[in-house]
Design an enzyme around this catalytic site. Structure first.
Site, PDB file in Angstrom:
ATOM      1  N   ILE A 166      69.204 -13.048   4.117  1.00  0.00           N
ATOM      2  CA  ILE A 166      68.702 -13.744   5.574  1.00  0.00           C
ATOM      3  C   ILE A 166      67.635 -14.797   5.283  1.00  0.00           C
ATOM      4  O   ILE A 166      66.596 -14.485   4.609  1.00  0.00           O
ATOM      5  CB  ILE A 166      68.256 -12.612   6.422  1.00  0.00           C
ATOM      6  CG1 ILE A 166      69.262 -11.516   6.651  1.00  0.00           C
ATOM      7  CG2 ILE A 166      67.735 -13.254   7.914  1.00  0.00           C
ATOM      8  CD1 ILE A 166      68.555 -10.398   7.341  1.00  0.00           C
ATOM      9  N   CYS A 167      67.973 -15.920   5.960  1.00  0.00           N
ATOM     10  CA  CYS A 167      66.743 -16.900   5.877  1.00  0.00           C
ATOM     11  C   CYS A 167      66.633 -17.584   7.340  1.00  0.00           C
ATOM     12  O   CYS A 167      67.082 -17.061   8.007  1.00  0.00           O
ATOM     13  CB  CYS A 167      66.934 -17.867   4.851  1.00  0.00           C
ATOM     14  SG  CYS A 167      68.300 -19.069   4.902  1.00  0.00           S
TER      15      CYS A 167
END
Length: 100
Positions: free
Chosen positions: A64-65
Site C-alpha cells: 500500500i502507498c
C-alpha cells in the site's frame, strides 16, 4: 512480468469478512500519520531491502502507498526476490475504509 493487483474495494471486503491478510504500507512517516489501514505494518519503501527477513516466501503480502505507484515498485522488487506480492491499486487516495 505482471504484478497481481487488488482494488481498495476488494481489500475492504476481505477485511470486513475477517480475512487474515499481510498488509504492508510503504509510505513515509508523515503520510502514515494521516491514517493507515488497521493491521498494516509500516515499512518505508527505502527500508524494504534491509527488512527482507520480515517477509516469508509462503505468505502473500499486499503493498500500500498513496497512489499505488511506490507500492508497485516494491512489488516488482520483491517479486524478483521470489516473494508473493499484490499491489493495492489506487492507494490510500482511493481508500474509503477505516483508518487508524
Amino acid at each position: 512480468m505482471d504484478i497481481e493487483i487488488i482494488t481498495t474495494e476488494e481489500l475492504q471486503n476481505k477485511l470486513e469478512k475477517g480475512e487474515n491478510l499481510e498488509l504492508v504500507d510503504v509510505r513515509e512517516f508523515e503520510e502514515v500519520e494521516q491514517g493507515m489501514i488497521p493491521g498494516a505494518k509500516h515499512i518505508r519503501m527505502g527500508e524494504i531491502p534491509e527488512n527482507l527477513d520480515y517477509f516469508d516466501k509462503d505468505k502473500e503480502y499486499i503493498f500500500i502507498c498513496r497512489s499505488g505507484r511506490r507500492s508497485e515498485n516494491v512489488c516488482y522488487y520483491l517479486k524478483d526476490q521470489g516473494y508473493k506480492v499484490r499491489n493495492m491499486i489506487g492507494g490510500m487516495l482511493e481508500w474509503t475504509g477505516e483508518t487508524k
